[in-house]
Scaffold this motif. Structure first.
Motif, PDB file in Angstrom:
ATOM      1  N   UNK A   1      34.483 -13.506  -5.239  1.00 35.21           N
ATOM      2  CA  UNK A   1      34.092 -14.686  -4.474  1.00 35.21           C
ATOM      3  C   UNK A   1      32.580 -14.707  -4.319  1.00 35.21           C
ATOM      4  N   UNK A   2      31.978 -15.846  -4.594  1.00 33.30           N
ATOM      5  CA  UNK A   2      30.525 -15.973  -4.525  1.00 33.30           C
ATOM      6  C   UNK A   2      30.171 -16.936  -3.410  1.00 33.30           C
ATOM      7  N   UNK A   3      29.309 -16.524  -2.510  1.00 34.16           N
ATOM      8  CA  UNK A   3      28.862 -17.356  -1.399  1.00 34.16           C
ATOM      9  C   UNK A   3      27.369 -17.598  -1.527  1.00 34.16           C
ATOM     10  N   UNK A   4      26.801 -18.559  -0.766  1.00 37.71           N
ATOM     11  CA  UNK A   4      25.350 -18.763  -0.822  1.00 37.71           C
ATOM     12  C   UNK A   4      24.572 -17.497  -0.536  1.00 37.71           C
ATOM     13  N   UNK A   5      25.141 -16.614   0.334  1.00 39.12           N
ATOM     14  CA  UNK A   5      24.435 -15.373   0.622  1.00 39.12           C
ATOM     15  C   UNK A   5      24.326 -14.479  -0.606  1.00 39.12           C
ATOM     16  N   UNK A   6      25.200 -14.719  -1.607  1.00 38.61           N
ATOM     17  CA  UNK A   6      25.157 -13.882  -2.817  1.00 38.61           C
ATOM     18  C   UNK A   6      23.858 -14.079  -3.572  1.00 38.61           C
ATOM     19  N   UNK A   7      23.265 -15.268  -3.485  1.00 41.05           N
ATOM     20  CA  UNK A   7      21.997 -15.528  -4.172  1.00 41.05           C
ATOM     21  C   UNK A   7      20.868 -14.956  -3.337  1.00 41.05           C
ATOM     22  N   UNK A   8      20.839 -13.664  -3.207  1.00 35.65           N
ATOM     23  CA  UNK A   8      19.869 -12.998  -2.350  1.00 35.65           C
ATOM     24  C   UNK A   8      18.488 -12.995  -2.989  1.00 35.65           C
ATOM     25  N   UNK A   9      17.498 -12.595  -2.179  1.00 33.64           N
ATOM     26  CA  UNK A   9      16.133 -12.481  -2.699  1.00 33.64           C
ATOM     27  C   UNK A   9      16.080 -11.487  -3.851  1.00 33.64           C
ATOM     28  N   UNK A  10      16.877 -10.412  -3.773  1.00 34.05           N
ATOM     29  CA  UNK A  10      16.885  -9.427  -4.850  1.00 34.05           C
ATOM     30  C   UNK A  10      17.375 -10.042  -6.157  1.00 34.05           C
ATOM     31  N   UNK A  11      18.366 -10.925  -6.074  1.00 32.25           N
ATOM     32  CA  UNK A  11      18.864 -11.584  -7.282  1.00 32.25           C
ATOM     33  C   UNK A  11      17.803 -12.506  -7.875  1.00 32.25           C
ATOM     34  N   UNK A  12      17.128 -13.252  -7.007  1.00 35.55           N
ATOM     35  CA  UNK A  12      16.081 -14.151  -7.483  1.00 35.55           C
ATOM     36  C   UNK A  12      14.927 -13.371  -8.110  1.00 35.55           C
ATOM     37  N   UNK A  13      14.553 -12.261  -7.459  1.00 37.00           N
ATOM     38  CA  UNK A  13      13.477 -11.423  -8.011  1.00 37.00           C
ATOM     39  C   UNK A  13      13.890 -10.842  -9.356  1.00 37.00           C
ATOM     40  N   UNK A  14      15.145 -10.388  -9.462  1.00 33.70           N
ATOM     41  CA  UNK A  14      15.628  -9.833 -10.727  1.00 33.70           C
ATOM     42  C   UNK A  14      15.552 -10.879 -11.839  1.00 33.70           C
ATOM     43  N   UNK A  15      15.948 -12.106 -11.528  1.00 30.06           N
ATOM     44  CA  UNK A  15      15.916 -13.173 -12.524  1.00 30.06           C
ATOM     45  C   UNK A  15      14.488 -13.499 -12.941  1.00 30.06           C
ATOM     46  N   UNK A  16      13.603 -13.723 -11.977  1.00 30.01           N
ATOM     47  CA  UNK A  16      12.219 -14.112 -12.289  1.00 30.01           C
ATOM     48  C   UNK A  16      11.500 -13.001 -13.050  1.00 30.01           C
ATOM     49  N   UNK A  17      11.675 -11.760 -12.620  1.00 27.12           N
ATOM     50  CA  UNK A  17      11.005 -10.637 -13.291  1.00 27.12           C
ATOM     51  C   UNK A  17      11.513 -10.474 -14.720  1.00 27.12           C
ATOM     52  N   UNK A  18      12.826 -10.620 -14.930  1.00 26.24           N
ATOM     53  CA  UNK A  18      13.390 -10.525 -16.281  1.00 26.24           C
ATOM     54  C   UNK A  18      12.895 -11.663 -17.159  1.00 26.24           C
ATOM     55  N   UNK A  19      12.877 -12.878 -16.614  1.00 29.65           N
ATOM     56  CA  UNK A  19      12.386 -14.023 -17.397  1.00 29.65           C
ATOM     57  C   UNK A  19      10.921 -13.840 -17.762  1.00 29.65           C
ATOM     58  N   UNK A  20      10.142 -13.285 -16.833  1.00 29.76           N
ATOM     59  CA  UNK A  20       8.711 -13.119 -17.073  1.00 29.76           C
ATOM     60  C   UNK A  20       8.443 -12.019 -18.095  1.00 29.76           C
ATOM     61  N   UNK A  21       9.211 -10.930 -18.039  1.00 32.26           N
ATOM     62  CA  UNK A  21       8.968  -9.784 -18.918  1.00 32.26           C
ATOM     63  C   UNK A  21       9.818  -9.828 -20.190  1.00 32.26           C
ATOM     64  N   UNK A  22      10.884 -10.662 -20.182  1.00 36.55           N
ATOM     65  CA  UNK A  22      11.708 -10.800 -21.375  1.00 36.55           C
ATOM     66  C   UNK A  22      12.662  -9.663 -21.618  1.00 36.55           C
ATOM     67  N   UNK A  23      12.882  -8.815 -20.592  1.00 34.15           N
ATOM     68  CA  UNK A  23      13.751  -7.655 -20.789  1.00 34.15           C
ATOM     69  C   UNK A  23      14.263  -7.173 -19.444  1.00 34.15           C
ATOM     70  N   UNK A  24      15.562  -6.886 -19.362  1.00 36.20           N
ATOM     71  CA  UNK A  24      16.106  -6.325 -18.129  1.00 36.20           C
ATOM     72  C   UNK A  24      15.623  -4.903 -17.901  1.00 36.20           C
ATOM     73  N   UNK A  25      15.418  -4.176 -18.986  1.00 35.88           N
ATOM     74  CA  UNK A  25      14.908  -2.805 -18.854  1.00 35.88           C
ATOM     75  C   UNK A  25      13.502  -2.814 -18.276  1.00 35.88           C
ATOM     76  N   UNK A  26      12.650  -3.708 -18.795  1.00 34.47           N
ATOM     77  CA  UNK A  26      11.283  -3.823 -18.274  1.00 34.47           C
ATOM     78  C   UNK A  26      11.296  -4.280 -16.819  1.00 34.47           C
ATOM     79  N   UNK A  27      12.215  -5.200 -16.487  1.00 34.07           N
ATOM     80  CA  UNK A  27      12.328  -5.661 -15.108  1.00 34.07           C
ATOM     81  C   UNK A  27      12.759  -4.526 -14.189  1.00 34.07           C
ATOM     82  N   UNK A  28      13.670  -3.684 -14.675  1.00 30.57           N
ATOM     83  CA  UNK A  28      14.127  -2.545 -13.877  1.00 30.57           C
ATOM     84  C   UNK A  28      12.971  -1.591 -13.595  1.00 30.57           C
ATOM     85  N   UNK A  29      12.136  -1.332 -14.597  1.00 35.48           N
ATOM     86  CA  UNK A  29      10.964  -0.472 -14.391  1.00 35.48           C
ATOM     87  C   UNK A  29      10.012  -1.091 -13.370  1.00 35.48           C
ATOM     88  N   UNK A  30       9.784  -2.395 -13.487  1.00 36.98           N
ATOM     89  CA  UNK A  30       8.856  -3.072 -12.581  1.00 36.98           C
ATOM     90  C   UNK A  30       9.360  -3.062 -11.149  1.00 36.98           C
TER      91      UNK A  30
END
Length: 316
Positions: free
Chosen positions: A4-33
């Motif tokens: 079940x997904x609620x509005x609270x699921x779209x947390x700041x951590x999720x948004x940061x993970x998305x933006x950092x991955x989009x900016x760096x082009x890699x989930x591994x690079x985002x994880x390091x950052x």
């Protein structure tokens, strides 16, 4: 079954993970950052996609790229997220309060000739501290008594909790030109002293040696009618020596910079009063602010220990 997904699921951590991955082009690079793991970044993005109900990345073919919807979403939220991060950083710094202030009091000569040249290095070592130097000669000065760290010159005081910074080592100094002009080729003798202009600081303080006392310790005789030029402070005295006007008494820690650069040369003999030196005390013991600076000062002196003329110009 999908979680079940609620509005609270779209947390700041999720948004940061998305933006950092989009900016760096890699989930591994985002994880390091973000100092986390690649599976964590992947899970946070999955939660965000489920909340939005659309894919943000195209994961086919082993390559990661933004979908059309993901590209639009990135352009919408990235600037706002950056603004939020900047605001958080500003308020976090504000919440930490002003930098702690540390006052170091010392005799004027030591403050100007030893501490002041090392102040930039001290501030680099403690960038979060506001360090102030206070040159004060009077032992009973209220500001000196209130200082966090005090460095005094004189004999050892058994009743005080003090650390020895450096023992007193005293020898005559003059400019290289003055030594050549007066044919100084070795340790000074009583007869040689009579040929020289002797420079002295007129402070009338029993803690400091004058030429008469220095000669007594060195086993030399000073002519009764010897002309001695007096100066109001030690900096003026050294400037006179640098200007080839005569010979001054040099305390090793105060003249070491001039010896290293060759502006002054050390003459013999050298005398040491074992009970005299520079002594460091702190106002508050076991202070997490004061102790590191105290240790840095002691280490800085010890790193510079050695014969007064090591690495310097010629010695006579």
């Amino acid at each position: 079954m999908q979680p079940s997904v609620t509005p609270e699921s779209a947390s700041m951590k999720s948004l940061i993970a998305f933006v950092t991955t989009a900016r760096l082009g890699s989930m591994t690079a985002a994880a390091d950052a973000e100092r986390t793991t690649q599976p964590t970044i992947s899970q946070r993005i999955r939660v965000l996609e489920e909340h939005l109900g659309l894919p943000l990345f195209d994961r086919r073919g082993g390559r990661l790229s933004l979908t059309t919807q993901g590209e639009h979403f990135y352009r919408e939220i990235a600037p706002s997220l950056d603004t939020l991060r900047d605001a958080c950083d500003r308020f976090r710094r504000h919440g930490q309060g002003p930098a702690p202030s540390v006052v170091i009091a010392a005799d004027a000569g030591f403050a100007h000739l030893w501490l002041l040249p090392r102040l930039p290095a001290l501030k680099r070592a403690f960038p979060g501290f506001n360090v102030r130097l206070m040159p004060i000669d009077r032992a009973d000065d209220p500001e000196r008594l209130a200082a966090d760290i005090t460095i005094r010159f004189g004999p050892h005081a058994p009743q005080e909790e003090e650390r020895l910074v450096a023992r007193e080592v005293v020898f005559p100094v003059c400019s290289h030109e003055y030594a050549q002009q007066h044919d100084i080729s070795g340790p000074l003798s009583s007869s040689k002293l009579a040929e020289l202009s002797l420079l002295h600081q007129d402070i009338r303080n029993p803690r400091w040696l004058d030429w008469t006392q220095w000669c007594q310790h060195a086993g030399l005789t000073l002519a009764p009618d010897e002309g001695i030029f007096t100066y109001h402070n030690y900096a003026l005295l050294l400037n006179a020596a640098l200007a080839h006007r005569g010979v001054a008494l040099g305390w090793s820690n105060l003249v070491e910079e001039y010896l290293v650069t060759g502006q002054l040369v050390a003459l013999g003999p050298q005398i040491t009063r074992e009970s005299y030196g520079y002594w460091l005390s702190v106002k508050h013991h076991r202070s997490a602010v004061i102790e590191p600076i105290r240790d840095w000062l002691l280490d800085a002196v010890h790193r510079g220990e050695g014969p007064p003329t090591e690495g310097a110009g010629p010695r006579y």
